[in-house]
Structure formats: structure tokens, C-alpha cells
Design a protein around this motif. Structure first.
Motif, short mmCIF file in Angstrom:
data_model
loop_
_atom_site.label_atom_id
_atom_site.label_comp_id
_atom_site.label_asym_id
_atom_site.label_seq_id
_atom_site.Cartn_x
_atom_site.Cartn_y
_atom_site.Cartn_z
N GLN A 81 31.90 47.66 -66.57
CA GLN A 81 33.22 48.15 -66.98
C GLN A 81 33.63 49.40 -66.19
O GLN A 81 34.77 49.51 -65.73
CB GLN A 81 33.21 48.45 -68.48
N GLU A 82 32.69 50.34 -66.04
CA GLU A 82 33.01 51.60 -65.36
C GLU A 82 33.49 51.36 -63.94
O GLU A 82 34.41 52.03 -63.46
CB GLU A 82 31.77 52.52 -65.32
N ILE A 83 32.84 50.37 -63.29
CA ILE A 83 33.21 50.08 -61.90
C ILE A 83 34.62 49.48 -61.84
O ILE A 83 35.42 49.82 -60.97
CB ILE A 83 32.17 49.12 -61.27
N LEU A 84 34.93 48.60 -62.81
CA LEU A 84 36.27 48.00 -62.82
C LEU A 84 37.32 49.07 -63.04
O LEU A 84 38.39 49.05 -62.43
CB LEU A 84 36.36 46.92 -63.90
N GLU A 85 37.00 50.04 -63.92
CA GLU A 85 37.94 51.14 -64.15
C GLU A 85 38.15 51.94 -62.87
O GLU A 85 39.27 52.33 -62.55
CB GLU A 85 37.43 52.04 -65.29
N TYR A 86 37.04 52.15 -62.16
CA TYR A 86 37.11 52.91 -60.92
C TYR A 86 37.97 52.17 -59.88
O TYR A 86 38.83 52.76 -59.23
CB TYR A 86 35.68 53.12 -60.38
N VAL A 87 37.75 50.84 -59.78
CA VAL A 87 38.50 50.04 -58.82
C VAL A 87 40.00 50.07 -59.16
O VAL A 87 40.85 50.24 -58.28
CB VAL A 87 37.97 48.58 -58.79
N SER A 88 40.31 49.93 -60.45
CA SER A 88 41.72 49.91 -60.85
C SER A 88 42.39 51.24 -60.53
O SER A 88 43.54 51.30 -60.11
CB SER A 88 41.84 49.57 -62.33
N GLU A 89 41.63 52.33 -60.69
CA GLU A 89 42.16 53.65 -60.41
C GLU A 89 42.41 53.82 -58.91
O GLU A 89 43.44 54.32 -58.48
CB GLU A 89 41.14 54.68 -60.91
N LYS A 90 41.43 53.37 -58.13
CA LYS A 90 41.51 53.56 -56.68
C LYS A 90 42.60 52.71 -56.06
O LYS A 90 43.30 53.15 -55.15
CB LYS A 90 40.16 53.20 -56.04
N LEU A 91 42.72 51.45 -56.54
CA LEU A 91 43.71 50.54 -55.95
C LEU A 91 45.08 50.71 -56.58
O LEU A 91 46.04 50.06 -56.18
CB LEU A 91 43.25 49.09 -56.09
N LYS A 92 45.16 51.54 -57.62
CA LYS A 92 46.41 51.73 -58.38
C LYS A 92 46.93 50.40 -58.95
O LYS A 92 48.10 50.06 -58.85
CB LYS A 92 47.48 52.40 -57.51
N ILE A 93 46.00 49.64 -59.52
CA ILE A 93 46.35 48.40 -60.21
C ILE A 93 46.10 48.67 -61.69
O ILE A 93 45.09 49.30 -62.01
CB ILE A 93 45.43 47.22 -59.77
N PRO A 94 46.96 48.20 -62.60
CA PRO A 94 46.66 48.37 -64.02
C PRO A 94 45.32 47.74 -64.37
O PRO A 94 44.99 46.66 -63.86
CB PRO A 94 47.80 47.65 -64.74
N LEU A 95 44.57 48.39 -65.23
CA LEU A 95 43.23 47.89 -65.57
C LEU A 95 43.30 46.47 -66.13
O LEU A 95 42.42 45.66 -65.86
CB LEU A 95 42.58 48.84 -66.58
N ILE A 96 44.37 46.18 -66.88
CA ILE A 96 44.44 44.84 -67.49
C ILE A 96 44.53 43.76 -66.42
O ILE A 96 43.99 42.66 -66.59
CB ILE A 96 45.63 44.75 -68.49
N ASP A 97 45.17 44.06 -65.28
CA ASP A 97 45.27 43.06 -64.21
C ASP A 97 43.90 42.78 -63.61
O ASP A 97 43.57 41.64 -63.30
CB ASP A 97 46.24 43.54 -63.13
N VAL A 98 43.10 43.84 -63.45
CA VAL A 98 41.74 43.65 -62.94
C VAL A 98 40.94 42.84 -63.95
O VAL A 98 40.24 41.88 -63.60
CB VAL A 98 41.06 45.02 -62.71
N TYR A 99 41.09 43.20 -65.22
CA TYR A 99 40.33 42.53 -66.28
C TYR A 99 40.72 41.06 -66.38
O TYR A 99 39.86 40.19 -66.53
CB TYR A 99 40.56 43.25 -67.61
#
Lengths: 170, 231
Positions: A48-66
Motif C-alpha cells: 500500500q505504501e508504495i502505491l501511495e508513493y507512486v500516486s503522489e509522484k505521478l500526480k494520479i489520484p490514489l483511487i485510480d492506481v488502486y
């Protein structure tokens, strides 16, 4: 999602490595799936932490990554073992006794389908058909196929992989 | 300007508008569920299906997402369209019979029974809340996860989202999680109460007593509302 307490120790990719992967893809939003694939190749699963990091870095909403991660079956949000044990439950294999093979594997590994052993060596999963019905019942470990499996030879197959893990660790 | 014909009537609309816009401009009633002005068309509920072209090339399209084309022939209430809509409503009812919006649609389209296994879920996956959160509230706190039969709407990792301001817009727009409409057979599949649109409470009371837009379940069983003496 329940993560077994022992898996909290599961190895976690470092953010520096994630940065490297992101740079490789030029921090491109549209390369999300490739980025996630690269992270999973390195880490075996997506914490989960990595997905949050990726969403932050790519400026994509976390829900889209999820939603991307949950859409594709090849992404895993729970720790996966070093070796993926796949049992074919297609019609031909089923008739030839694959449920027995699956039960034996469950007993031997002491886990259910979709789970990972606490020592992180094996993950057990099932598949509908591998397309080699003539060799049924069929199981694969990583990319190696085992045809006409019997419950008797399962321990020896597993032993081989346990030995490999020990060798690579030492 | 584009010129197309809807049910044989020629209409001119601006480029970029949809068939639904053109039909609404003509005053033709096309039922919709997942279409709300201010949110991008999504085409999830398919209730707005219309038939385009004629003969062998005829096909059903969702009017809320189909852009108007020059010379297009549209038929909004053919037998095929009406049957498709009835089937869709029946499926929606089977998914979420407690929704008043869906029950009202069922009444309006004379859907009397549900032939499918009823599953009392509280979501019809219309995506209204997702679009509301995304486009109007600019929060992007909720979205679809999984796929196929496991598809559902949730926040990331199923925990309370930090981005969510609990504004409640998702609940405001939701056609499924509203208060259950109390039909004559509360846990039933089709209440049909709304078929009776004339409020009979006016016979006894000075004014309409119930403001649940056409409902009237109160007199469906007994024929009329029980008076104080009868109780």
C-alpha cells in the motif's frame, strides 16, 4: 484486506528503487501499468505504501492506481512467495483428479488457495486451463510444468524448490 | 448545425450534441438514470437506448453518449427499444429493488414482475457518485475497483480516505442508497404502487398527505386509506 502479521516483515522495495523505475518511464502517467509491473517484478507484490508513493509522484489520484491494481489479476496487493504454485482445475484436469492434487498441496503447504506460506516461499493459486489437457492433472511452479502429477510425487517436487530457496539464500 | 430526424421529425442541433440532447429539444421523453446534467455522459444504465437507422442496419445505441450525426435517423420508441428498456428495468430491479428511482421507472414502464433472482444490493454501478466526486467536488476519493461480477465502488484500500471531505454529494446523487420506498409488499420486488398516481388521501384530508412523488401505496391494498374509526 487481511495481511498475516508475519508478512508485515515482508521485504519492501525501497523508495529509491521506485524512483529509479519512475525515472526509467520519465514519470509518465500513461505508463502506470508498466511502472507497476516493474515494481512487482522487483518486489513480487505491491504494498500500500508504495502505491501511495507512486500516486503522489505521478500526480494520479490514489483511487485510480488502486482500481488499476485491482482490475488486473497479475497485480497482487498481498505478499507473494518466491515460487508460485499453480494447479490447473480445468475440466480435463478435474476429471483426472486435480482437486486431490490441490488438497494435497494445501495440506503440504498448510495454506489455502490465494495465500502465501509464512516463510514466503510458496504462493498457491489455481487456474482454469493451461491448455495442456493431455498431460493432466497439471501443475506449474513458476514457469516449469509438471504433468500427470500424483499426490505421491508432490513432496519431492516441493522439496526441490525448498532446496533452491535455501541455496539462493546462503 | 447538424440535421437529423427523430421519429420522422427533422431537427437541427449544434455540433457536439448527443441524440439525447436533440430528443429532449424536441420534447421527446427518453428515460435516463445515470445521466445528470453537469456530469459527463457515461452510458452505464443503457435506459436511454434508441434505435438508429432502419432495416438491416438498425441497431440500438445509448443516446446519451452517441453524438448526433448529419442525416441520422433515430427512432426512440420502437418495439425493440421499449422491450430493451423493460428488460433493463427488470434487471435493475433485480439488482436493487429497494430503490425508489428504479421502482418509479418500473411503474412508468409497466414492469410488473421480476423474473430474475433478486439480489438486495445497494448499488447499481451507475457511476454517478464517482463522477460527482471526480468532476463536481474535484475530490476523486472514490472509484470502481475489481472487475466483472466483483466490480464495486469504494475508497482506496477500503479505508476512510484522507481526500474525502464527507461532503455527502455521492449520497445526494445516488439513486440506489436512498430511503426505501414502502410498497404494498415491503420486501417484494415490484411495488407497483406508483401506477396509482391519484392521491386518494385528498378524499379525506384537506391536502395531500404524502409527498413521496407519485406513490399511493396507502390505498393500494384496502382500496382506500383506513379512517380513524376503522382502525
Amino acid at each position: 484486506m487481511l495481511i498475516h502479521p508475519i508478512h508485515r516483515m515482508a521485504r519492501m522495495i525501497k523508495t529509491a528503487d521506485v524512483d529509479k523505475i519512475l525515472q526509467k518511464h520519465h514519470n509518465d502517467k500513461t505508463a502506470l501499468i508498466s511502472i507497476l509491473q516493474d515494481i512487482q517484478a522487483k518486489n513480487r507484490w505491491l504494498p500500500q505504501e508504495i502505491l501511495e508513493y507512486v500516486s503522489e509522484k505521478l500526480k494520479i489520484p490514489l483511487i485510480d492506481v488502486y482500481s488499476t491494481v485491482t482490475f488486473y489479476k497479475s497485480f497482487s496487493l498481498t505478499p507473494r512467495g518466491k515460487h508460485i504454485v499453480t494447479v490447473c482445475l480445468g475440466t480435463a484436469c478435474h476429471v483426472r483428479g486435480s482437486p486431490k492434487i490441490l488438497d494435497e498441496l494445501k495440506n503440504q503447504l498448510d495454506i489455502n488457495v490465494g495465500e502465501t506460506t509464512p516463510d514466503e516461499n510458496f504462493t498457491l493459486q489455481t487456474v482454469r486451463c493451461l491448455g495442456v489437457c493431455a498431460l493432466g492433472p497439471l501443475m506449474t511452479i513458476d514457469d516449469e510444468y509438471y504433468g500427470q502429477v500424483t499426490t505421491k510425487i508432490i513432496p519431492s517436487i516441493l522439496k526441490k524448490y525448498k532446496k533452491r530457496v535455501q541455496e539462493s539464500d546462503s | 448545425m447538424l440535421e437529423l430526424s427523430i421519429n420522422g421529425i427533422d431537427v437541427q442541433v449544434e455540433e457536439g450534441s448527443t441524440i439525447l440532447d436533440a430528443a429532449r429539444f424536441l420534447g421527446i421523453d427518453i428515460p435516463t438514470l445515470c445521466h445528470v446534467e453537469g456530469l459527463t455522459p457515461y452510458g452505464a444504465c443503457r435506459l436511454c437506448v434508441v434505435e438508429i437507422n432502419k432495416g438491416e442496419q438498425a441497431r440500438l445505441v445509448s443516446s446519451c453518449t452517441y453524438p448526433a450525426e448529419h442525416g441520422l435517423q433515430v427512432w426512440t420508441h420502437t418495439r425493440r427499444v421499449v422491450e430493451a428498456r423493460k428488460m433493463l428495468i427488470e434487471l435493475l430491479l433485480a439488482m436493487c429493488p429497494s430503490s425508489k428511482t428504479v421502482q418509479d421507472l418500473a411503474s412508468a414502464h409497466n414492469v410488473q414482475k421480476v423474473r430474475f433472482k433478486v439480489d438486495y444490493s445497494d448499488c447499481i454501478l451507475c457511476g454517478l457518485c464517482v463522477r460527482m466526486c471526480n468532476e463536481q467536488m474535484d475530490a476523486r476519493a472514490i472509484g470502481f475497483i475489481n472487475r466483472g461480477k466483483d466490480r464495486r465502488i469504494t475508497t482506496p484500500f477500503d479505508v476512510k480516505s484522507d481526500i474525502c471531505r464527507t461532503c455527502g454529494a455521492c449520497m445526494y446523487i445516488c439513486p440506489a442508497c436512498e430511503l426505501r420506498c414502502q410498497g404494498p409488499h415491503p420486501p417484494g420486488d415490484v411495488c407497483g404502487g406508483c401506477l396509482n398516481v391519484e392521491p386518494v388521501c385528498l378524499e379525506e384530508e384537506e391536502q395531500k398527505m404524502c409527498f413521496m412523488d407519485p406513490c399511493g401505496w396507502c390505498y393500494k391494498e384496502t382500496g382506500r386509506r383506513k379512517t380513524e374509526k376503522e382502525k
